[in-house]
Scaffold this active site. Structure first.
Site, PDB file in Angstrom:
ATOM      1  N   TYR A  80       0.830  -1.202   0.000  1.00 35.98           N
ATOM      2  CA  TYR A  80       0.000   0.000   0.000  1.00 35.98           C
ATOM      3  C   TYR A  80       0.871   1.260   0.000  1.00 35.98           C
ATOM      4  CZ  TYR A  80      -4.260  -2.687   1.055  1.00 35.98           C
ATOM      5  OH  TYR A  80      -5.315  -3.555   1.007  1.00 35.98           O
TER       6      TYR A  80
ATOM      7  N   GLY B 125     -17.869   2.333  -3.904  1.00 34.55           N
ATOM      8  CA  GLY B 125     -18.670   3.549  -3.889  1.00 34.55           C
ATOM      9  C   GLY B 125     -19.976   3.447  -4.652  1.00 34.55           C
TER      10      GLY B 125
ATOM     11  N   SER C 195     -14.320  -3.606   0.462  1.00 29.82           N
ATOM     12  CA  SER C 195     -15.234  -3.007  -0.514  1.00 29.82           C
ATOM     13  C   SER C 195     -16.700  -3.258  -0.177  1.00 29.82           C
ATOM     14  CB  SER C 195     -14.934  -3.513  -1.928  1.00 29.82           C
ATOM     15  OG  SER C 195     -15.518  -2.660  -2.898  1.00 29.82           O
ATOM     16  N   PRO C 196     -17.143  -2.964   1.053  1.00 37.90           N
ATOM     17  CA  PRO C 196     -18.549  -3.203   1.413  1.00 37.90           C
ATOM     18  C   PRO C 196     -19.526  -2.348   0.618  1.00 37.90           C
ATOM     19  CG  PRO C 196     -17.434  -1.940   3.121  1.00 37.90           C
ATOM     20  CD  PRO C 196     -16.369  -2.400   2.182  1.00 37.90           C
TER      21      PRO C 196
END
Length: 327
Positions: free
Chosen positions: A52, A215, A210-211
């Site tokens: 990251y 977006g 990524s719930p």
């Protein structure tokens, strides 16, 4: 607000602070403030990876976290720190993957960048089927014995990868995996087929990345009208919007009928699913973080959840494989 991580005694927050946006999307001063804000509100699970920060350079994000941890005495003891290994850190033949050499070397490099003596949850970023499990567990067991790692987790594994990893760990009489981190949300429900059942069967906590599907479930249409769409205007969210425009429009209208923010609804749905321990969020502002926290405050009404299943139906007949395929 907090729960146990799978079958372990470790308690973690139901929201995990994800740091994938650090460097390029969130500058260091903003990142430091966001981590302060998250910890002050009870979010103790901090998730990162050695790669990251690649928009600046790989390892940048771990360095930012290390400087944050060093700012306040005792802060490290309040945080459950999770990072990952496996993705290539360089161009060398052995700079990635899950060989014993790379696992140990990558862990020591992460410890230096993070400025800490131990990693609470060391996650394999992706499966590496070219490396035998006995080699993987030999390296992980060494790190645990040395006190450099407390628990081992997986990320982006298939259900049968989880089963294979646990079988190999049992042969060595070690704890094995304690968590799996996978993509799961209203749009992408494939994890319900085998990954979630495997995780539950083997006592793994489930961390969901990524719930809001990048977006897409966060009120993207309303944001487009006001010119505030950022992440949801690119990547897989933008592609999914082209394919699912009518569904997303109906979703936002449904949320409005219930007087709820679409981002809160999407997050609350994910957190309510059986087996889910925490949702990994990647906030870019305090408002994003506070919005995610609202998803913990009240359950969604049945009248809403039933409509969500109609808009975003599960795969096949629903439930785990193979039953979901049976007519």
């Amino acid at each position: 607000m907090h729960t146990q991580l799978g079958r372990t005694g470790l308690r973690v927050s139901r929201l995990a602070f994800g740091t994938v946006n650090f460097g390029g999307r969130v500058e260091e001063d903003e990142a430091l403030d966001l981590m302060d804000h998250a910890l002050d509100r009870g979010i103790n699970l901090l998730d990162t990876a050695n790669t990251y920060g690649w928009r600046v350079y790989k390892g940048h994000t771990e360095e930012v976290i290390g400087r944050w941890l060093d700012k306040e005495p005792g802060r490290r003891d309040r945080v459950v720190l999770a990072t990952k290994v496996g993705d290539p850190m360089g161009d060398g033949l052995n700079d990635g993957g899950l060989s014993a050499r790379n696992i140990v070397a990558a862990c020591e490099a992460s410890l230096r960048r993070l400025g800490t003596d131990w990693i609470d949850l060391y996650q394999m970023h992706h499966i590496d089927r070219s490396t035998p499990w006995d080699e993987v567990w030999q390296a992980m067991d060494l790190l645990v014995t040395q006190g450099k790692v407390r628990y081992v987790g997986s990320s982006n594994f298939a259900g049968w990868d989880i089963a294979s990893a646990q079988a190999a760990a049992q042969r060595r009489n070690t704890l094995g995996l304690v968590s799996e981190q996978c993509v799961y949300n209203l749009v992408s429900r494939y994890a319900e087929l085998e990954v979630i059942p495997a995780a539950r069967a083997h006592g793994l906590g489930l961390l969901v990345w990524s719930p809001l599907h990048g977006g897409l479930l966060g009120g993207v249409l309303a944001k487009q009208r006001t010119g505030t769409a950022v992440k949801s205007a690119q990547g897989r969210a933008a592609q999914a919007l082209q394919e699912r425009y009518d569904t997303v429009h109906a979703y936002e209208r449904l949320c409005a009928e219930h007087g709820l923010d679409p981002a809160v609804v999407g997050m609350a749905w994910t957190l309510s699913r059986p087996g889910v321990t925490s949702a990994v969020i990647g906030p870019r502002t305090r408002a994003h973080l506070d919005g995610a926290l609202r998803a913990l405050e009240q359950p969604l009404p049945e009248s809403l959840t039933s409509r969500l299943d109609e808009l975003f139906p599960p795969v096949g007949r629903g439930g785990p494989a193979p039953d979901c395929w049976l007519s």
